[in-house]
Design an enzyme around this catalytic site. Structure first.
Site, PDB file in Angstrom:
ATOM      1  N   HIS A 219       0.469  -1.881  -0.144  1.00 46.68           N
ATOM      2  CA  HIS A 219       0.113  -0.343   0.304  1.00 46.68           C
ATOM      3  C   HIS A 219       0.965   0.925  -0.365  1.00 46.68           C
ATOM      4  O   HIS A 219       2.462   0.992  -0.008  1.00 46.68           O
ATOM      5  CB  HIS A 219      -0.299  -0.062   1.411  1.00 46.68           C
ATOM      6  CG  HIS A 219       0.113  -0.265   2.469  1.00 46.68           C
ATOM      7  ND1 HIS A 219       0.549  -0.827   2.931  1.00 46.68           N
ATOM      8  CD2 HIS A 219      -0.117   1.351   3.158  1.00 46.68           C
ATOM      9  CE1 HIS A 219       0.821  -0.113   3.816  1.00 46.68           C
ATOM     10  NE2 HIS A 219       0.819   0.516   4.455  1.00 46.68           N
ATOM     11  N   ASP A 221       1.152   4.869   1.861  1.00 41.04           N
ATOM     12  CA  ASP A 221       0.648   6.185   2.900  1.00 41.04           C
ATOM     13  C   ASP A 221      -0.571   7.184   2.295  1.00 41.04           C
ATOM     14  O   ASP A 221      -0.213   7.718   1.286  1.00 41.04           O
ATOM     15  CB  ASP A 221       0.902   6.637   3.481  1.00 41.04           C
ATOM     16  CG  ASP A 221       2.023   5.233   4.883  1.00 41.04           C
ATOM     17  OD1 ASP A 221       1.019   4.351   4.456  1.00 41.04           O
ATOM     18  OD2 ASP A 221       2.603   5.510   5.431  1.00 41.04           O
ATOM     19  N   HIS A 275       4.717   0.096  -0.157  1.00 39.91           N
ATOM     20  CA  HIS A 275       5.464  -0.590   0.996  1.00 39.91           C
ATOM     21  C   HIS A 275       4.597  -1.380   1.445  1.00 39.91           C
ATOM     22  O   HIS A 275       3.069  -1.986   1.671  1.00 39.91           O
ATOM     23  CB  HIS A 275       6.011   0.297   2.047  1.00 39.91           C
ATOM     24  CG  HIS A 275       5.364   0.907   3.095  1.00 39.91           C
ATOM     25  ND1 HIS A 275       4.740   2.524   1.584  1.00 39.91           N
ATOM     26  CD2 HIS A 275       4.134   1.297   3.765  1.00 39.91           C
ATOM     27  CE1 HIS A 275       3.716   2.977   3.007  1.00 39.91           C
ATOM     28  NE2 HIS A 275       3.577   2.722   4.293  1.00 39.91           N
ATOM     29  N   ARG A 285       6.475  -8.874  15.653  1.00 35.55           N
ATOM     30  CA  ARG A 285       7.014  -7.445  15.551  1.00 35.55           C
ATOM     31  C   ARG A 285       5.896  -6.131  16.628  1.00 35.55           C
ATOM     32  O   ARG A 285       5.062  -5.808  16.585  1.00 35.55           O
ATOM     33  CB  ARG A 285       7.182  -7.279  13.857  1.00 35.55           C
ATOM     34  CG  ARG A 285       7.682  -5.627  13.528  1.00 35.55           C
ATOM     35  CD  ARG A 285       7.676  -5.622  12.125  1.00 35.55           C
ATOM     36  NE  ARG A 285       8.568  -4.485  11.902  1.00 35.55           N
ATOM     37  CZ  ARG A 285       7.561  -3.086  11.462  1.00 35.55           C
ATOM     38  NH1 ARG A 285       6.087  -3.795  11.875  1.00 35.55           N
ATOM     39  NH2 ARG A 285       7.874  -2.258  10.692  1.00 35.55           N
TER      40      ARG A 285
END
Length: 339
Positions: A219, A221, A275, A285
Site C-alpha cells: 500500500h 500512505d 510498501h 514485531r
C-alpha cells in the site's frame, strides 16, 4: 489464561478455507506474486538532522539531501532527530504492556488504558482473499486525544512526550520539503490539525501462515508524511524498481515516508512509495507511526507547472479510498485523481 492475540484463524476461517480449497482468487494474483518476489538488500538514504543546527552551508546541504531522498526514494532514515533512546524504549515498553492485555479486554475496555479501546483495530474487515488480510492489531490515537488524556501514568507521560517531539519533527521535515519546492512552509502548520494527525501503535503477532499472509499488504500512505519507529525484528519492505527492499532496523533511527497527498501537492516531485510488512513465524514485531494529515476541508492543489492531478479535498480523497477498499478489497489512491 486468556490469549492476547486476536482470533485471526477463527474469524477469517472462510478466507483460509477458500485459499486452501481454491488457491488464490484472480483478484489476489498480483499480491501473491508480490509476496513471492525476491527480497533485495539495499541501504536507504541516512540523514543526520543535527546538521540543520549548524552553519548556513551545512544546514542547506542537509535540506537538499532531505529533498533529494524524498524525490528519488520517497523513503529515508534520520538520526539525531530529537527522540531520545530512553523515550523510544519507554514507548515500546508501554506498547507491549497494552497489547499483552487479553484480547477481550482490548475490545471491551482496558482499565488503565480505557481511552485506547475505542481506537483499537485488528485484521482487515474488507478482505476478500487471504493476501488482503492484515495480520496485526493496532491502536489509532488522534493527537487531540493524547493531549487531553487525563491522569498521570507512565503511559500517558510517555506517549505525550513522544507525540510532542515526533509531531514537531514531522512538521519541520514537511516545511523543509515545501521550502525546497519554493512553496509556503506555513501551509502545514495551518492545515495539519491535531484532530487529524494521529499515532498508530502496531503489533504483528507470530504468524503460523507466513508468508501466505501479510502483516500489512502492499500500500501507500494517504497522508503528507509518516514518521515510523520499528523495533529490532524488522519486516518492513518498500518496492523499488520492481523489487522489494528490506528496510532493516537501525538502532536510534526513525524512518520517514512520503505519502500520497505530498506526491499530489508536489506535482509528482516527491514520491509516495508502495510498501508492506511481511509476517514472521518466530518473532512478534512492534512499531509506532505518526501520520501528518490535513483537515478534511484542505484542498490539495499541485504546485508548479502543468498539474498532473485535479484539485481535490483531503476528505474527498479519504472517501474515495474507503469506497475502493470496500468495493475491491484494496486502495486505488492517486490514480483516481489524475487529470
Amino acid at each position: 489464561m486468556e490469549s492476547s492475540d486476536p482470533p485471526f484463524r477463527s474469524f477469517y476461517k472462510k478466507l483460509f478455507d477458500n485459499h486452501l480449497i481454491n488457491g488464490p482468487s484472480s483478484k489476489c494474483n498480483e499480491n501473491e506474486a508480490l509476496n513471492e518476489a525476491k527480497e533485495c538488500e539495499f541501504e536507504l538514504p541516512l540523514i543526520d538532522l543535527s546538521r540543520l543546527n549548524q552553519d548556513g552551508f551545512e544546514s542547506e546541504d542537509c535540506k537538499r539531501e532531505i529533498a533529494k531522498a524524498a524525490q528519488e526514494w520517497g523513503f529515508f532514515q534520520v538520526i539525531n532527530h530529537g527522540v531520545s533512546s530512553d523515550v523510544l524504549e519507554k514507548m515500546r515498553c508501554e506498547q507491549v504492556k497494552a497489547f499483552k492485555k487479553p484480547f477481550q479486554e482490548k475490545v471491551n475496555g482496558l482499565r488503565e488504558f480505557d481511552f485506547l479501546t475505542r481506537n483499537y483495530r485488528w485484521g482487515t474487515p474488507s478482505a476478500t482473499c487471504l493476501s488482503q488480510l492484515a495480520w496485526l492489531e493496532a491502536f489509532h490515537v488522534p493527537l487531540t486525544e493524547i493531549s487531553t488524556m487525563g491522569g498521570v501514568t507512565s503511559f500517558s507521560t510517555t506517549i505525550k512526550q513522544y507525540a510532542k517531539i515526533v509531531s514537531n519533527l514531522a512538521e519541520k521535515l514537511a516545511e523543509i520539503l515545501a521550502e525546497k519546492l519554493g512553496q509556503n512552509p506555513g501551509f502545514f502548520k495551518e492545515k495539519c490539525v491535531p484532530s487529524m494527525c494521529y499515532i498508530r501503535m502496531s503489533r504483528y503477532p507470530l504468524c503460523p501462515d507466513s508468508p501466505q499472509v501479510f502483516g500489512l499488504m502492499p500500500h501507500t500512505d494517504s497522508d503528507f508524511l509518516t514518521v515510523l519507529h520499528q523495533d529490532h525484528v524488522g519486516g518492513l519492505q518498500l518496492l523499488r524498481n520492481g523489487k522489494w527492499i528490506a528496510v532493516n532496523p537501525k538502532q536510534g533511527t526513525l524512518i520517514v515516508m512520503i505519502g500520497d497527498i505530498f506526491q499530489a501537492w508536489s506535482n509528482d516531485v516527491y514520491k509516495s512509495v508502495e510498501h508492506r510488512v511481511v509476517t514472521n513465524k518466530h518473532f512478534e514485531r512492534y512499531s509506532i507511526a505518526y501520520f501528518l494529515c490535513p483537515s478534511y476541508e484542505t484542498v490539495i492543489e499541485s504546485c508548479g507547472g502543468c498539474s498532473a492531478y485535479r484539485r481535490f479535498s483531503f476528505g474527498e480523497f479519504r472517501e474515495q479510498v474507503q469506497e475502493d477498499v470496500k468495493r475491491f478489497g484494496h486502495k486505488v489512491g492517486l490514480p483516481r485523481f489524475i487529470l
